[in-house]
Design an enzyme around this catalytic site. Structure first.
Site, PDB file in Angstrom:
ATOM      1  N   CYS A  44       0.828  -1.207   0.000  1.00 41.53           N
ATOM      2  CA  CYS A  44       0.000   0.000   0.000  1.00 41.53           C
ATOM      3  C   CYS A  44       0.862   1.256   0.000  1.00 41.53           C
ATOM      4  O   CYS A  44       0.454   2.291  -0.528  1.00 41.53           O
ATOM      5  CB  CYS A  44      -0.955  -0.005   1.189  1.00 41.53           C
ATOM      6  SG  CYS A  44      -0.144  -0.159   2.802  1.00 41.53           S
ATOM      7  N   HIS A  65      -1.789   1.630   7.374  1.00 39.49           N
ATOM      8  CA  HIS A  65      -2.223   1.494   5.979  1.00 39.49           C
ATOM      9  C   HIS A  65      -2.039   2.826   5.278  1.00 39.49           C
ATOM     10  O   HIS A  65      -2.318   3.881   5.839  1.00 39.49           O
ATOM     11  CB  HIS A  65      -3.688   1.062   5.926  1.00 39.49           C
ATOM     12  CG  HIS A  65      -4.203   0.867   4.539  1.00 39.49           C
ATOM     13  ND1 HIS A  65      -3.633  -0.021   3.652  1.00 39.49           N
ATOM     14  CD2 HIS A  65      -5.231   1.459   3.874  1.00 39.49           C
ATOM     15  CE1 HIS A  65      -4.296   0.027   2.501  1.00 39.49           C
ATOM     16  NE2 HIS A  65      -5.261   0.912   2.618  1.00 39.49           N
TER      17      HIS A  65
END
Length: 1126
Positions: free
Chosen positions: A540, A1086
């Site tokens: 990510c 994230h």
């Protein structure tokens, strides 16, 4: 549970067959019999009567059981004789039946319909009963045969054919000592077995033949209990089972909370069953779950839906899709199911809809493909309006073979039907129609000449004259250029319209993204550039940075153009052009019409070859990746093949403007790429010697700016406030105090928050292991001594009682209710809850202390011991700067009314008191009611209160267990968290600061290292300004992430006040277009990206792309900001 309609996941043909390769079904009679379920008779009959299934008559069988145990195997034998005392319909309305050993055999649809009916009846709100039964549904293998002497039906349950647990339960259910069992057959299959068995008498060789079936037994495990002389069926007393559970249940459990377990099992939640992702089948799972919770649809498919199957409808699927869906839905509503893999359903579905046969992602709306939308993007994308092209498949590949004609020396291009897809070949027939006359083809690629040259060279080699050159041609935007006329095909004149991505100017009206798009007869719109990236495993960080770069206008225009002409294959600092090629290929995939998701495997593989740190699947920093990729692209695209060398000159006496320009020109002479043109700026660094005042000025380029976050000066702390007179419940309170303040600041903030009177004060203590670790009674101590994971309480005490002895009540109870451990010894005490504090008069005895303790428990009395009231925790929040005059508006305290004579409510409270010896597993001497307490010199007594089980039910001890951490998330805030401006970050970055002992500067004048001061100034600003917010800090002893909210400008970021060199700058104003976000902490998090596409903002979270508003992009997760000069 295996499919009861189909044999398993493999959908092989069973013979016969239709065109789809499956067995063709002509009527309901040709379907396999549904599964059989054995349930409690009363449980089924109550459903039967309520749902008016009176026409479903049952046949009654008397069954006697015997247990056979020989050297071969053990088995239960049931001798079943049909009872002829009354007709099958006589079971209607019989209220006395079902009490002892009376069961019902029902079909699969009957079972699921009854199960759902009981569930709907008992499922009040979102409360689910917890049953003392862990496995209430189990399969049983049974063999049936006809007795040759009594013509009765013999059912055998073999230990060898069944699991041990299932066989043991069968021994209890069909106990020999239970007498005659009564089994009602509502399925009609027992009669069918009798008929089949009777037919065997005509064939003596098959008299001993057996019929095998699998029986599902449900809800009978708790009907049986052992007695000393054998087995006895326990009367259900009409109890209704939910998920196979009876009415005798533990207290209800609210879904979403941890469920209390019993000694024998947990709660199953009927209908709360997930679907396995078989590979990009989330679209299917999402739609199925919505359908599987549509009440009328559930009732229908759990019922006898098979009677409505249509096997003659040519538009249908011979009933197979309905059967597969019904089977799947029943699996989802099966008790105890935790996860269902819909392989059989998907396999059956793909047989009729091949587009769903693979593992591609689809649209959950009716399982249809997303239709293609093309953008004449740069010209037509106004705001977030996207043009809709009248072309459904405007981009398609075409296989072409090229050869040189031996007679005319012309280039021959052949498009073969065999080498191309049918649709592509048909479109080619329209585009290159024989009746179109002479076609004109402009070659801007230069490759046609290359093909001619290659073909002409074959004439020197006669054996290769017929050689062909093959290529794949991508045809785009020509489908609507062709229209049919009566006499043939005609090419439509484009009238000089410009094509971007193959689109003409003639488009349908614009469509706003997020709204329903008007469709045309041939297609819809795609969103160019709104393509997600697959997460390959902790990638990510890479996806977030790439999306920001992939929406940088100058970079996109460059890599969508002819960037290969700038590739530098000679630069030893580069990657032989391979990184730039991989990035350009990835960026073009993201901007390809119709792309829905791109997996950057090739790019990551190429990247890891040059940067092994990015080769695995560990999480990395998106800013570090961004710096590496920009530097790598610069070296691969550096237009300077041979870098000149420039010697550093003495700059004394030369103006800063001349020095800066010289340094910049020297830098450009060695570095010339799109990255330098777009992203690099220049700053001035000034070092001043504190001894001789020597100034050293250098000018250095920068690719991005790493800005420090100014430390916040305030801190939010959460404490639990309790009274010492039993006048209020425990209340969590959040206050804002100076980060480097003292305990006196905390006391002042709490006093304001609690509206403390002049006659009251606060006693703050730290709680550890349900005991008071120490009191925080030194006002001058620093608040930095309190960690975020500490737990603090504050007791409200009267100032006039300050001289009285202090009693601390610590709670404990037996670990097990029976008081015995597994080894026979007395179980140890377990402490729980927040200690309570009170002051008592000197000379008090145990009775006075006991009465004071009951007074403290007054707010915890359960309003009704036979029901559970869920009380929301009252919360108080205040900032330190709240004015006393405003406290009535900002603070709310919820008091609990006093109960008079609480000690009289429970005559025998059975609390036991003892002195705490400061040893966790030992108690001091007992305290009696008539004995005077001995007050130590410390004026503090710690009393251990032992709670009996009955008292735990009378008081809401849950309120004593809610003790939040001091640094936990603020429960309620009266104002947003303290924010810093991006301009403040620039001021912190540019301010003069002394160098540390490890970074001392060697002064050429003093000829020794000096603790010089350093000052940075912005001199030259780039076209694209990349700002890195330094949220992560690391040193030898500590690492941390700052969650400070940075308020950054979006449309007009003006740096004129922070730039020293004002000349030759096109503009000092910037506009935000991209943000790389990091949410989470150091241990895990994230990365996502906010990107402006057109005039709208979108969130890119790996493969997911969502539309967001401009108000949503400002968060405390902002990590890297991307600005474009305006």
């Amino acid at each position: 549970m295996d499919s009861l309609f189909f044999g398993g996941d493999d959908d092989v043909s069973t013979g016969g067959g239709g065109a789809d390769g499956f067995r063709s079904i002509g009527s309901v009679d040709e379907l396999d019999d549904e599964g059989l379920f054995l349930v409690n008779y009363r449980w089924w009959n109550e459903t039967r009567q309520s749902l008016k299934y009176g026409e479903l008559g049952g046949d009654l069988y008397d069954a006697t059981s015997s247990y056979v145990n020989d050297y071969m195997e053990s088995q239960i034998v049931l001798d079943m004789r049909r009872y002829s005392g009354f007709e099958g319909d006589d079971c209607n309305g019989d209220e006395e039946r079902g009490s002892r050993g009376e069961y019902a055999l029902v079909s699969e649809w009957m079972f699921y319909r009854a199960l759902k009916w009981h569930y709907d009846k008992r499922n009040v709100g979102n409360f689910v009963a917890v049953e003392d039964n862990k496995a209430d549904l189990f399969p049983l293998q049974v063999s049936l045969s006809i007795s040759g002497t009594t013509t009765s039906l013999i059912a055998r349950i073999s230990q060898k054919s069944n699991m041990i647990g299932a066989f043991k339960k069968s021994c209890q259910i069909f106990s020999v000592n239970s007498g005659v069992l009564k089994i009602w057959d509502f399925s009609g299959q027992i009669t069918k077995f009798f008929v089949q068995g009777s037919m065997l008498y005509d064939k003596p060789e098959q008299v001993n033949a057996e019929i095998f079936l699998e029986l599902q037994v449900y809800g009978l495990s708790n009907d049986v209990k052992r007695e000393e002389n054998g087995m006895e069926i326990e009367d259900m007393n009409g109890s209704v089972k939910v998920n196979g559970h009876s009415d005798r249940v533990n207290p209800y459990v609210r879904l979403g909370q941890a469920r209390p377990t019993t000694s024998s099992g947990d709660a199953y939640s009927l209908g709360l069953t997930g679907l396995t992702n078989l590979g990009n089948t989330c679209f299917m799972n999402s739609a199925i779950q919505c359908l599987a919770h549509t009440p009328h649809l559930v009732d229908y498919f759990l019922g006898d839906f098979r009677k409505d199957l249509n096997f003659e409808n040519p538009l249908g699927m011979n009933g197979k899709l309905a059967l597969a869906f019904g089977d799947l839905l029943r699996q989802l509503w099966t008790p105890g199911a935790t996860e269902v893999a819909p392989r059989a359903f998907k396999s059956r579905l793909s047989a009729f809809a091949p587009q769903f046969g693979g593992f591609n992602q689809h649209d959950s709306q009716c399982y249809v493909f997303c239709k293609k939308i093309y953008l004449h993007y740069d010209k037509r994308n106004i705001g977030n309006f996207v043009a809709v092209e009248d072309n459904k498949a405007d981009l398609f590949p075409l296989q072409v073979s090229l050869s040189i004609s031996g007679t005319t020396t012309s280039l021959i291009a052949r498009i073969s039907q065999k080498s191309n897809m049918i649709r592509a070949f048909k479109k080619s027939c329209q585009i290159f129609s024989v009746n179109s006359g002479v076609l004109k083809i402009w070659d801007f690629s230069g490759q046609i000449t290359k093909f001619f040259v290659q073909g002409s060279m074959l004439y020197d080699k006669p054996e290769q004259v017929n050689a062909e050159i093959f290529l794949e041609l991508q045809v785009y935007g020509l489908s609507n250029d062709v229209k049919r006329e009566e006499n043939g095909m005609e090419i439509e004149d484009m009238n000089g319209s410009v094509k971007v991505n193959g689109h003409s100017d003639r488009v349908n009206p614009y469509v706003r993204l997020g709204q329903a798009r008007p469709t045309t007869s041939s297609g819809d719109a795609y969103n160019l550039g709104l393509t997600g990236l697959t997460n390959l495993g902790n990638t990510c960080f890479m996806n977030s940075a790439i999306q920001c770069l992939a929406h940088t206008p100058h970079l996109v225009d460059y890599f969508l153009g002819d960037f290969r002409k700038d590739l530098n294959f000679e630069n030893p600092l580069g990657m032989n052009g391979k990184l730039a090629l991989a990035f350009g290929d990835l960026l073009r995939q993201l901007w390809t019409p119709g792309a829905t998701e791109v997996a950057p495997r090739a790019f990551k593989s190429r990247l890891s070859a040059f940067a092994p740190q990015f080769g695995g699947f560990n999480q990395h920093d998106s800013q570090e990746f961004l710096s590496f990729i920009l530097d790598g692209l610069h070296e691969d695209l550096n237009r300077v093949k041979i870098k000149p060398y420039y010697e550093i000159k003495d700059v004394d006496g030369i103006s800063d403007h001349e020095v800066a320009d010289e340094h910049w020109q020297n830098h450009l002479a060695r570095n010339d790429s799109i990255i330098v043109d777009m992203c690099q700026g220049q700053y001035r660094s000034t070092l001043i010697c504190p001894s001789c005042k020597k100034h050293s000025v250098t000018f250095d380029p920068f690719l991005s700016l790493s800005l420090p976050l100014p430390s916040t000066t305030m801190r939010t702390m959460t404490l639990t406030v309790l009274s010492t007179d039993g006048s209020m419940q425990p209340i969590p309170v959040s206050v804002t105090v100076p980060k480097h303040g003292m305990f006196s600041d905390l006391i002042q903030a709490l006093s304001t928050a609690c509206s403390l009177g002049d006659h009251e004060t606060l006693l703050v203590a730290e709680i550890y292991n349900n005991s008071i670790l120490h009191f925080l009674d030194k006002p001058a101590d620093s608040l930095e001594l309190v960690r975020d994971n500490d737990r603090l309480v504050a007791y409200r005490v009267l100032k006039e009682e300050d001289s009285l002895p202090l009693v601390v009540f610590t709670h404990q109870h037996l670990e097990e209710s029976n008081g015995q451990g597994s080894n026979g010894h007395v179980s140890p005490m377990r402490r729980f809850g927040i200690p309570l504090v009170a002051r008592i008069p000197d000379g008090s005895d145990g009775a006075v202390m006991h009465k004071k303790f009951l007074q403290l428990l007054n707010p915890l009395v359960m309003p009704d011991v036979h029901s559970i009231d869920v009380l929301d925790d009252p919360v108080i929040t205040v900032n330190q700067d709240t004015k006393m005059g405003d406290k009535d508006d900002d603070v709310t305290i919820i008091d609990v009314p006093n109960s008079e004579a609480i000690e009289n409510s429970f005559v025998e409270d059975n609390f036991q008191y003892s002195l705490d010896t400061q040893r966790y597993f030992s108690e001091g001497p007992k305290i009696t009611m008539d004995e005077q307490l001995v007050i130590p010199d410390s004026r503090k007594i710690v009393v251990l209160v032992t709670w009996p089980d009955e008292m735990l039910k009378q008081y809401d001890t849950i309120m004593l267990s809610n003790l939040p951490e001091t640094g936990g998330f603020p429960l309620v805030t009266n104002r947003p968290p303290e924010a810093v401006s991006l301009y403040n970050c620039f001021e912190a970055f540019l301010k003069e600061e002394p160098l540390g002992p490890e970074d001392m500067w060697y002064c050429p004048k003093c000829r020794q290292h000096q603790p010089a001061s350093k000052k940075l100034d912005l001199w030259r600003l780039p076209e694209v300004l990349i700002i890195h917010l330094k949220r992560f800090s690391f040193n030898r002893f500590h690492k941390d992430k700052l969650e400070t909210f940075v308020d950054f400008p979006i449309d007009d970021f003006d740096l004129s006040n922070y730039t020293t060199h004002m000349g030759s700058q096109p503009s000092f104003r910037y506009k935000l277009y991209g943000i790389s976000n990091h949410s989470g902490g150091l241990g895990g998090g994230h990365y996502t990206a906010f990107v402006q596409c057109g005039q709208e903002w979108y969130e890119f979270s790996d493969s997911m792309v969502l539309s967001v508003t401009e108000d949503q992009i400002k968060t405390s997760a902002a990590y890297v900001l991307f600005y474009q000069r305006i």
